[in-house]
Design an enzyme around this catalytic site. Structure first.
Site, PDB file in Angstrom:
ATOM      1  CD  GLN A  39      -9.067  -4.186  -6.621  1.00 43.07           C
ATOM      2  OE1 GLN A  39      -9.821  -4.762  -5.854  1.00 43.07           O
ATOM      3  NE2 GLN A  39      -8.003  -3.536  -6.215  1.00 43.07           N
ATOM      4  CB  SER A  64      -4.588  -6.666   4.576  1.00 42.55           C
ATOM      5  OG  SER A  64      -4.247  -5.469   3.935  1.00 42.55           O
ATOM      6  CG  ASP A 121      -5.799  -6.886  -5.452  1.00 41.95           C
ATOM      7  OD1 ASP A 121      -6.448  -7.808  -4.969  1.00 41.95           O
ATOM      8  OD2 ASP A 121      -4.965  -6.226  -4.793  1.00 41.95           O
ATOM      9  CD  GLN A 164     -13.959  -4.690  -2.095  1.00 37.83           C
ATOM     10  OE1 GLN A 164     -14.212  -3.520  -2.331  1.00 37.83           O
ATOM     11  NE2 GLN A 164     -12.754  -5.217  -2.280  1.00 37.83           N
ATOM     12  CG  HIS A 182      -1.847  -1.064   1.400  1.00 39.80           C
ATOM     13  ND1 HIS A 182      -1.773  -1.987   2.415  1.00 39.80           N
ATOM     14  CD2 HIS A 182      -2.930  -1.416   0.658  1.00 39.80           C
ATOM     15  CE1 HIS A 182      -2.776  -2.845   2.304  1.00 39.80           C
ATOM     16  NE2 HIS A 182      -3.486  -2.532   1.241  1.00 39.80           N
TER      17      HIS A 182
HETATM   18  P1  AMP Z   1      -6.489  -3.617  -0.493  1.00 39.19           P
HETATM   19  O1  AMP Z   1      -6.301  -2.836   0.765  1.00 39.19           O
HETATM   20  O2  AMP Z   1      -6.100  -5.044  -0.388  1.00 39.19           O
HETATM   21  O3  AMP Z   1      -7.839  -3.389  -1.099  1.00 39.19           O
HETATM   22  O4  AMP Z   1      -5.445  -3.018  -1.540  1.00 39.19           O
HETATM   23  C1  AMP Z   1      -5.423  -1.649  -1.838  1.00 39.19           C
HETATM   24  C2  AMP Z   1      -4.508  -1.419  -3.010  1.00 39.19           C
HETATM   25  O5  AMP Z   1      -3.192  -1.853  -2.669  1.00 39.19           O
HETATM   26  C3  AMP Z   1      -4.925  -2.213  -4.260  1.00 39.19           C
HETATM   27  O6  AMP Z   1      -4.733  -1.406  -5.404  1.00 39.19           O
HETATM   28  C4  AMP Z   1      -3.973  -3.373  -4.229  1.00 39.19           C
HETATM   29  O7  AMP Z   1      -3.731  -3.958  -5.485  1.00 39.19           O
HETATM   30  C5  AMP Z   1      -2.709  -2.723  -3.674  1.00 39.19           C
HETATM   31  N1  AMP Z   1      -1.832  -3.747  -3.096  1.00 39.19           N
HETATM   32  C6  AMP Z   1      -2.181  -4.709  -2.214  1.00 39.19           C
HETATM   33  N2  AMP Z   1      -1.123  -5.522  -1.964  1.00 39.19           N
HETATM   34  C7  AMP Z   1      -0.101  -5.056  -2.717  1.00 39.19           C
HETATM   35  C8  AMP Z   1       1.251  -5.471  -2.923  1.00 39.19           C
HETATM   36  N3  AMP Z   1       1.763  -6.533  -2.298  1.00 39.19           N
HETATM   37  N4  AMP Z   1       2.030  -4.740  -3.758  1.00 39.19           N
HETATM   38  C9  AMP Z   1       1.526  -3.668  -4.407  1.00 39.19           C
HETATM   39  N5  AMP Z   1       0.254  -3.221  -4.274  1.00 39.19           N
HETATM   40  C10 AMP Z   1      -0.547  -3.911  -3.444  1.00 39.19           C
END
Ligand code: AMP
Length: 285
Positions: free
Chosen positions: A155, A188, A152, A61, A37
């Site tokens: 996504q 997460s 993702d 979601q 993030h």
């Molecule tokens: P989330 O909180 O899981 O909904 O993720 C929020 C954003 O962070 C999304 O655009 C994810 O693709 C990105 N994200 C989550 N994990 C990673 C990672 N390991 N590396 C890069 N971006 C990430």
């Protein structure tokens, strides 16, 4: 860092500081922040004069209510991390703010095959809920640049279609996957894995890399072969329950029937380990 909880408050703030900000960069998240993030915020800060992060665990979601209940929430630690990164604004709305008229989805977009396959097949309704909240967040935050992770993959693809279909003046940048030393993609959800499962979870990336290497050597030339190779490799691990492993074209997510390929492709995996669902992918060019 300003913590703003309502759309009205955010708008008032923008009106006050509008002339100071050439562009707004935005990274939407569900919190329990990690380096993945933070890499989005850092990228935003490189390019934009104002960087906004949102934290909102979006109920619509989650196709599995238990997953929603168990989703890690670490807001104090998240705020401290964002302050350290010098994020300008944390947009932290509650469910009522984002869904004042309830959680019905009247504006569903048909994303076609891209949303029906892979995650769409195994998480029915997930992309409808995701697109619903991302659209609401984009209209609230009004960014010029949007930062999302390749982690993702599907996504990000659907959000890019959403931007096109709604003709939003927003540029989407997809940022690289941040990994643990073991190769495990940061997530997460990893906080819900025990030490042993964390070790085993690294097998997902190892399998992606192994199959990629076989593709590069032309030992694997179709999606069916890629899937069989991954299944064979992962069946040794009783605690890994593979949901899918697939080799797809980057632009359409259609399976690869034969090589040589004239376009970029991607290997994608989803698996359950210790009651936690993990996803990962690698690009092949
Ligand atoms: P989330 O909180 O899981 O909904 O993720 C929020 C954003 O962070 C999304 O655009 C994810 O693709 C990105 N994200 C989550 N994990 C990673 C990672 N390991 N590396 C890069 N971006 C990430």
């Amino acid at each position: 860092m300003l913590i703003i909880k309502t759309i009205q408050e955010y708008r008032n703030q923008l009106v006050k500081t509008k002339k100071e900000h050439a562009t707004i960069g935005f990274a939407p998240t569900m919190g329990a922040l990690h380096e993945g993030h933070l890499s989005l915020i850092r990228r935003s800060k490189e390019v934009n004069s104002l960087s906004v992060c949102s934290i909102f665990v979006n109920p619509t979601q989650f196709n599995d209510p238990k997953d929603f209940e168990k989703y890690p929430q670490t807001i104090e630690a998240d705020i401290a991390l964002l302050v350290k990164e010098k994020c300008d604004i944390l947009f932290l709305p509650d469910v009522k703010e984002m869904y004042p008229d309830g959680m019905g989805n009247t504006g569903k977009i048909d994303f076609g095959f891209s949303a029906k396959t892979l995650e769409g097949e195994f998480r029915p309704g997930h992309f409808d809920g995701m697109a619903q909240i991302v659209e609401k967040l984009l209209l609230a935050v009004m960014p010029d640049n949007l930062y999302m992770g390749q982690k993702d993959f599907q996504q990000a693809m659907i959000v890019s279609l959403l931007i096109k279909k709604r003709k939003l003046p927003i540029h989407l940048e997809v940022c690289p996957i941040k990994r643990e030393k073991s190769g495990l993609a940061m997530s997460s959800r990893n906080t819900r894995l025990n030490a042993n499962d964390l070790l085993i979870a690294a097998e997902l990336y190892k399998t992606l890399k192994a199959v990629k290497s076989q593709i590069k050597k032309e030992q694997i030339t179709s999606t069916a072969q890629a899937e069989a190779a991954a299944q064979k490799r992962l069946q040794k691990f009783n605690s890994i329950k593979l949901e899918y492993f697939s080799w797809r074209k980057v632009t359409t997510l259609k399976p690869i029937a034969a090589t040589p390929l004239s376009e970029q492709s991607v290997l994608l995996i989803a698996a359950w380990i210790g009651g936690v669902r993990l996803i990962d992918n690698v690009l092949i060019d």
